[in-house]
Enzyme design. Structure first.
Site, mmCIF file in Angstrom:
data_model
loop_
_atom_site.group_PDB
_atom_site.id
_atom_site.type_symbol
_atom_site.label_atom_id
_atom_site.label_comp_id
_atom_site.label_asym_id
_atom_site.label_seq_id
_atom_site.Cartn_x
_atom_site.Cartn_y
_atom_site.Cartn_z
ATOM 1 N N VAL A 158 43.588 39.714 36.933
ATOM 2 C CA VAL A 158 44.190 40.631 35.962
ATOM 3 C C VAL A 158 43.142 41.112 34.964
ATOM 4 C CG1 VAL A 158 45.914 40.834 34.126
ATOM 5 C CG2 VAL A 158 46.487 39.661 36.260
ATOM 6 N N TYR A 159 42.319 40.209 34.469
ATOM 7 C CA TYR A 159 41.240 40.580 33.554
ATOM 8 C C TYR A 159 40.358 41.664 34.160
ATOM 9 C CZ TYR A 159 36.756 40.015 31.087
ATOM 10 O OH TYR A 159 35.589 40.229 30.410
ATOM 11 N N ALA A 160 39.912 41.448 35.387
ATOM 12 C CA ALA A 160 39.029 42.411 36.051
ATOM 13 C C ALA A 160 39.742 43.732 36.291
ATOM 14 C CB ALA A 160 38.512 41.834 37.360
#
Length: 254
Positions: A158-160
């Site tokens: 999700v961060y990426a």
């Protein structure tokens, strides 16, 4: 205060990559407005470090997930510019503030998703929008992305993904702000030894050695490596670079 002084606004400038960026900019003659979320003492120490380099810094509190507070923050920036520099605009915006939480595929919580989205994308979009009237024509914007938009890191799906959105947003900004002479780029750090994600890359020698073995330059990055790259992109002579994703990873996972 000289009208020739350049002024940068760096979010999350009290620690990690933000602190390194503030000091690198001060070292090349740029004054700074830096933001902090909760650690005022850290921010004050950075202000003192900038003064020791012969430049001026002002620290302002900002939580990049408190979207309703952005107009008041912009007013605080406007006042700091007037009082400290007798200016109405600043020159460089560095959207650096961030946080990390693991989001394993199949076990991601709504709370984790919302936190990452608010900090890394929604906050960037709406803070930038709020500050654009204060950004000088001919200025520059740097948005922080991550090497994880190119290579895999377990737990960072999700961060990426939100950082990929930041890269796309940066290209759109570059096009839409080009008429004002403003360049926009995304800097994508590889593994860097900070307290981000619990500080494993800073403190765990086994993890550091493993990642160093996957990097052409044979080591994990340090905050100063990234601060130097950002400062270089904001230095005289690099304003023709715009709409680019610039990975600063020491040749990680080539």
């Amino acid at each position: 205060m000289s009208r020739n002084t350049t002024i940068a606004l760096v979010t999350g400038g009290n620690r990690g990559l933000g602190r390194a960026t503030v000091l690198a900019l001060a070292g090349q003659g740029t004054d700074v407005i830096l933001t902090y979320r909760s650690n005022e003492d850290e921010a004050a120490a950075v202000v003192e470090a900038v003064a020791a380099l012969g430049r001026t810094a002002v620290a302002l509190r900002l939580d990049t997930t408190e979207f309703g507070a952005f107009p008041d923050f912009a007013a605080s920036v406007r006042e700091a510019l007037r009082v400290t520099w007798d200016r109405e605009t600043f020159d460089f915006l560095v959207n650096n503030a961030g946080s990390s939480v693991s989001t394993p595929v199949g076990r991601t919580t709504v709370e984790a998703f919302d936190l990452l989205g608010n900090v890394h994308f929604k906050g960037v979009v709406f803070l930038t929008q709020e500050l654009l009237p204060l950004l000088a024509d001919g200025g520059r914007v740097i948005n922080l992305s991550t090497g994880l938009t190119r290579f895999f890191g377990e737990g960072y799906a999700v961060y990426a993904s939100f950082k990929s959105a930041v890269e796309t947003y940066s290209r759109y900004l570059a096009q839409e702000l080009g008429g004002r002479g403003i360049s926009v780029n995304a800097v994508a750090p590889g593994p860097v030894a900070t307290d981000f994600g619990g500080g494993r890359l800073r403190d765990d020698e086994q993890v550091r050695a493993h990642l160093a073995g996957q990097t052409a330059l044979g080591r994990v990055g340090e905050p100063e490596d990234i601060g130097g790259v950002i400062a270089a992109l904001l230095a005289p002579g690099t304003g023709w670079i715009s709409g680019q994703r610039i990975e600063a990873s020491g040749g990680s996972r080539l």
